[in-house]
Design a protein around this motif. Structure first.
Motif, PDB file in Angstrom:
ATOM      1  N   GLY A 118       1.593  -8.847  14.101  1.00 34.57           N
ATOM      2  CA  GLY A 118       0.737  -7.748  14.380  1.00 34.57           C
ATOM      3  C   GLY A 118       0.000  -6.793  13.200  1.00 34.57           C
ATOM      4  N   ASN A 119       0.055  -7.721  11.861  1.00 38.58           N
ATOM      5  CA  ASN A 119      -0.417  -6.929  10.756  1.00 38.58           C
ATOM      6  C   ASN A 119      -1.202  -7.980  10.078  1.00 38.58           C
ATOM      7  OD1 ASN A 119      -1.177  -5.294   8.696  1.00 38.58           O
ATOM      8  ND2 ASN A 119       0.901  -5.365   7.970  1.00 38.58           N
ATOM      9  N   LEU A 336      14.054 -10.044  13.704  1.00 43.27           N
ATOM     10  CA  LEU A 336      15.441  -9.738  13.801  1.00 43.27           C
ATOM     11  C   LEU A 336      15.892  -8.876  15.091  1.00 43.27           C
ATOM     12  CD1 LEU A 336      16.505  -8.476  10.213  1.00 43.27           C
ATOM     13  CD2 LEU A 336      17.739 -10.192  11.517  1.00 43.27           C
ATOM     14  N   PHE A 337      16.701  -9.458  15.738  1.00 43.45           N
ATOM     15  CA  PHE A 337      17.116  -8.718  17.174  1.00 43.45           C
ATOM     16  C   PHE A 337      18.377  -7.505  16.393  1.00 43.45           C
ATOM     17  CE2 PHE A 337      16.607 -11.722  20.646  1.00 43.45           C
ATOM     18  CZ  PHE A 337      15.089 -12.396  20.451  1.00 43.45           C
ATOM     19  N   PHE A 338      18.167  -6.630  17.526  1.00 43.96           N
ATOM     20  CA  PHE A 338      19.229  -5.411  17.191  1.00 43.96           C
ATOM     21  C   PHE A 338      19.825  -5.092  18.526  1.00 43.96           C
ATOM     22  CE2 PHE A 338      16.409  -4.905  13.792  1.00 43.96           C
ATOM     23  CZ  PHE A 338      17.068  -4.726  12.627  1.00 43.96           C
ATOM     24  N   VAL A 371      13.031 -16.728  23.876  1.00 46.09           N
ATOM     25  CA  VAL A 371      13.777 -15.374  24.016  1.00 46.09           C
ATOM     26  C   VAL A 371      13.116 -14.211  23.203  1.00 46.09           C
ATOM     27  CG1 VAL A 371      16.018 -14.391  23.666  1.00 46.09           C
ATOM     28  CG2 VAL A 371      15.675 -17.100  23.837  1.00 46.09           C
ATOM     29  N   ILE A 372      12.599 -12.942  23.997  1.00 51.27           N
ATOM     30  CA  ILE A 372      12.011 -12.174  23.624  1.00 51.27           C
ATOM     31  C   ILE A 372      13.035 -10.909  23.676  1.00 51.27           C
ATOM     32  CG2 ILE A 372       9.983 -10.644  23.871  1.00 51.27           C
ATOM     33  CD1 ILE A 372       8.426 -12.760  25.173  1.00 51.27           C
ATOM     34  N   GLN A 373      13.205 -10.216  22.904  1.00 49.71           N
ATOM     35  CA  GLN A 373      13.845  -8.895  22.754  1.00 49.71           C
ATOM     36  C   GLN A 373      12.932  -7.652  23.249  1.00 49.71           C
ATOM     37  OE1 GLN A 373      16.258  -7.031  19.500  1.00 49.71           O
ATOM     38  NE2 GLN A 373      17.799  -6.455  20.963  1.00 49.71           N
ATOM     39  N   ARG A 374      13.062  -7.265  24.484  1.00 53.49           N
ATOM     40  CA  ARG A 374      12.181  -6.101  24.873  1.00 53.49           C
ATOM     41  C   ARG A 374      12.523  -4.929  24.361  1.00 53.49           C
ATOM     42  NH1 ARG A 374       7.269  -8.372  25.715  1.00 53.49           N
ATOM     43  NH2 ARG A 374       7.587 -10.357  27.268  1.00 53.49           N
ATOM     44  N   ASP A 375      13.826  -4.547  24.369  1.00 52.07           N
ATOM     45  CA  ASP A 375      14.323  -3.287  23.699  1.00 52.07           C
ATOM     46  C   ASP A 375      15.684  -3.588  23.282  1.00 52.07           C
ATOM     47  OD1 ASP A 375      15.883  -2.693  25.991  1.00 52.07           O
ATOM     48  OD2 ASP A 375      14.319  -2.009  26.985  1.00 52.07           O
ATOM     49  N   ARG A 376      16.333  -2.502  22.950  1.00 51.59           N
ATOM     50  CA  ARG A 376      17.803  -2.942  22.292  1.00 51.59           C
ATOM     51  C   ARG A 376      18.766  -3.411  23.220  1.00 51.59           C
ATOM     52  NH1 ARG A 376      15.451   1.016  19.364  1.00 51.59           N
ATOM     53  NH2 ARG A 376      15.973   0.999  17.351  1.00 51.59           N
ATOM     54  N   ALA A 434      10.200  -7.636  20.559  1.00 51.40           N
ATOM     55  CA  ALA A 434       8.676  -7.202  20.869  1.00 51.40           C
ATOM     56  C   ALA A 434       8.778  -5.765  20.989  1.00 51.40           C
ATOM     57  CB  ALA A 434       8.528  -7.662  22.519  1.00 51.40           C
ATOM     58  N   TYR A 435       9.488  -4.974  20.177  1.00 48.73           N
ATOM     59  CA  TYR A 435       9.288  -3.509  19.885  1.00 48.73           C
ATOM     60  C   TYR A 435       9.563  -3.084  18.461  1.00 48.73           C
ATOM     61  CZ  TYR A 435      14.425  -3.312  19.549  1.00 48.73           C
ATOM     62  OH  TYR A 435      15.787  -3.517  19.376  1.00 48.73           O
ATOM     63  N   ALA A 436       9.190  -1.995  18.202  1.00 47.50           N
ATOM     64  CA  ALA A 436       9.136  -1.622  16.764  1.00 47.50           C
ATOM     65  C   ALA A 436      10.415  -0.923  16.688  1.00 47.50           C
ATOM     66  CB  ALA A 436       8.000  -0.946  16.343  1.00 47.50           C
ATOM     67  N   VAL A 437      10.877  -1.292  15.156  1.00 51.20           N
ATOM     68  CA  VAL A 437      12.140  -0.513  14.833  1.00 51.20           C
ATOM     69  C   VAL A 437      11.531   0.510  13.728  1.00 51.20           C
ATOM     70  CG1 VAL A 437      14.073  -0.762  13.690  1.00 51.20           C
ATOM     71  CG2 VAL A 437      13.497  -2.354  15.012  1.00 51.20           C
ATOM     72  N   GLU A 438      11.869   1.665  14.101  1.00 51.63           N
ATOM     73  CA  GLU A 438      11.663   2.967  13.121  1.00 51.63           C
ATOM     74  C   GLU A 438      12.842   3.833  13.173  1.00 51.63           C
ATOM     75  OE1 GLU A 438       8.962   3.405  11.791  1.00 51.63           O
ATOM     76  OE2 GLU A 438       7.742   2.040  12.885  1.00 51.63           O
ATOM     77  N   PRO A 439      13.246   4.135  11.978  1.00 55.65           N
ATOM     78  CA  PRO A 439      12.637   3.476  10.494  1.00 55.65           C
ATOM     79  C   PRO A 439      12.943   2.159  10.808  1.00 55.65           C
ATOM     80  CG  PRO A 439      14.610   4.907  10.142  1.00 55.65           C
ATOM     81  CD  PRO A 439      14.422   5.190  11.714  1.00 55.65           C
ATOM     82  N   ASP A 440      12.330   1.390   9.598  1.00 52.53           N
ATOM     83  CA  ASP A 440      12.752  -0.007   9.507  1.00 52.53           C
ATOM     84  C   ASP A 440      14.046  -0.414   9.057  1.00 52.53           C
ATOM     85  OD1 ASP A 440      11.137  -2.924   7.634  1.00 52.53           O
ATOM     86  OD2 ASP A 440      12.608  -2.816   9.352  1.00 52.53           O
ATOM     87  N   LEU A 441      14.848  -0.747   9.983  1.00 55.80           N
ATOM     88  CA  LEU A 441      16.443  -1.094   9.782  1.00 55.80           C
ATOM     89  C   LEU A 441      16.500  -2.297   8.714  1.00 55.80           C
ATOM     90  CD1 LEU A 441      17.777  -0.775  13.109  1.00 55.80           C
ATOM     91  CD2 LEU A 441      17.735   0.839  11.697  1.00 55.80           C
ATOM     92  N   THR A 442      15.560  -2.965   8.506  1.00 54.10           N
ATOM     93  CA  THR A 442      15.873  -4.034   7.613  1.00 54.10           C
ATOM     94  C   THR A 442      15.669  -3.580   6.382  1.00 54.10           C
ATOM     95  OG1 THR A 442      13.314  -4.382   7.734  1.00 54.10           O
ATOM     96  CG2 THR A 442      14.459  -5.701   9.304  1.00 54.10           C
TER      97      THR A 442
END
Length: 451
Positions: A118-119, A336-338, A371-376, A434-442
């Motif tokens: 996306g960037n 990365l999935f969470f 396999v798409i992670q839509r949210d946690r 498919a969702y953003a992680v804020e703040p970036d846990l990575t």
């Protein structure tokens, strides 16, 4: 001049690996090249002059890092070709719209990355750098000597003067635009009869299935996967259909970073760049690369953190190369999935390899999947099974839930949808968050370390 540079780089790349007898010899050579490169870059790039002002060269491995966002924000002052971001973006977008990738900007090739995460990013390459890249790429990729005649079929989202540089009297280079229909490609491939086939694995998979159906009659000497993660489920089909090993080239906007040897092992191109490691999981040998490319001056890449996930090979490669051997490029930190911990108090990272393994363990009858992670707490899964294979939904649901349980996470809700994918300008991502992680846990302290 350009031909001489290409041939020189070809020879250096082809036989340079034999000059270093140990990692210590290689790293000493790299250090000398990098120091000279950094001194010159600090004089020519206002951005790096400010960022690295007063920092001792002896400590360059600890200098501040940048990423794609920082590079794009500082594009005008970072590059040394005198090209503005607006100029480069306008030229790149025009090439994309018109599907004509031959024009240059002040003698410099301009390109646009695919923006998988996306960037989107811009890259620029001078004529001299194009020739050097072509020499290195030919040395790593060609199935045989440069003196032989070769017919290269190259599939990608966008062509570039960078790729066309390899064209010569002995090398017939044909670009296949992935926006065109697959039947059209099959017809042209039959006419070309390529000795070298280069394409993303999603396209290689479609061509392999066409060959199995008797619609495609080609037998390339070598096949190279590019641009997407080469999944085991795709590798198996491609190698079975073409009866040859699938090799890989690891390249992105940030440089020509790796290629497989004759044994099929992916080695990092450490004769072109220093690639440091920031471990995200030291136990599993998984890291993000931090790149310092000392071969590219027009758009200097220095201490650049790439968000790919690489896993080191556990054993030395039989080829004996001192270059770092990589087991796999398994995706991006964006993938990365969470999972939510059992007590709901924290997010737990689940690496793409675990999701990939769950699919493989569920059934050997799965032909394709996403396999798409839509949210946690929610996964969307789509699969295509081989003919005659019984229902795989139950086993796959259990395997995926089991992976999250092994990580101490709550079982996610799993929704199943029909599988579909159309080749073209969009890369295939079989595992995607498919969702953003804020703040970036990575980037949290405590589970990333440097080396």
């Amino acid at each position: 001049m350009k031909l001489i540079l290409l041939l020189k780089q070809y020879a250096l790349t082809k036989w340079n690996g034999q000059r270093w007898k140990s990692r210590e010899d290689l790293e000493a050579w790299q250090n000398a090249r990098v120091r000279a490169f950094l001194e010159e870059t600090r004089r020519r790039s206002p951005f790096y002059a400010r960022l690295f002002e007063g920092l001792p060269l002896d400590n360059w491995r600890e200098w501040p890092t940048i990423d794609k966002t920082a590079m794009m924000d500082a594009f005008d002052e970072l590059n040394t070709a005198g090209i503005t971001k607006d100029e480069a973006l306008q030229a790149a977008l025009q090439a994309e719209r018109e599907r004509d990738f031959s024009p240059e900007l002040n003698g410099v090739t301009v390109g646009l990355s695919s923006g998988t995460s996306g960037n989107r990013g811009l890259f620029i390459v001078s004529a001299e750098e194009r020739a050097a890249w072509a020499g290195a790429a030919l040395a790593k990729a060609l199935p045989g000597s440069l003196l032989r005649k070769h017919r290269i079929a190259f599939f990608l989202r966008a062509d570039s003067n960078l790729y066309q540089t390899v064209r010569s009297r002995r090398i017939r280079f044909s670009f296949f635009d992935m926006i065109r229909p697959v039947p059209e490609h099959i017809e042209q491939l039959g006419w070309l009869q390529p000795t070298l086939l280069i394409a993303p694995p999603s396209m290689l998979r479609l061509l392999a299935e066409a060959k199995q159906r008797g619609e495609l009659a080609i037998a390339p000497d070598k096949i190279i996967s590019v641009a997407e993660v080469l999944e085991p489920v795709d590798r198996q089909v491609i190698e079975l259909a073409f009866r040859t090993r699938v090799h890989q080239i690891y390249q992105c906007t940030e440089g020509f970073l790796g290629a497989t040897c004759k044994h099929g092992t992916l080695h990092l191109n450490e004769d072109i760049a220093v690639i440091q490691r920031e471990y995200v999981d030291a136990e599993r040998r998984t890291f993000m690369p931090v790149i310092t490319d000392f071969s590219r001056a027009s758009q200097p890449i220095i201490r650049y953190r790439l968000n790919d996930l690489l896993t080191l090979r556990d054993e030395p490669c039989p080829c004996g190369s001192v270059f770092t051997a990589v087991e796999s490029v398994s995706g991006r930190t964006d993938d990365l999935f969470f999972g939510r911990s059992m007590d709901g108090g924290r997010d737990v990272p689940v690496f793409p390899d675990f999701i990939r393994r769950a699919v493989m363990m569920a059934s050997d009858g799965i032909a394709e999947y996403k396999v798409i992670q839509r949210d946690r707490e929610r996964l969307e899964v789509s699969v295509r099974t081989k003919e005659g294979v019984p229902d795989v939904i139950g086993p796959l649901r259990r395997e995926l839930a089991g992976i999250f349980a092994q990580h101490g996470c709550r079982a996610p809700e799993i929704m199943f949808t029909p599988y579909s994918f159309r080749p073209g300008l969009t890369k295939l991502r079989r595992i995607e968050r498919a969702y953003a992680v804020e703040p970036d846990l990575t980037a949290r302290d405590g589970w990333i370390g440097r080396t």
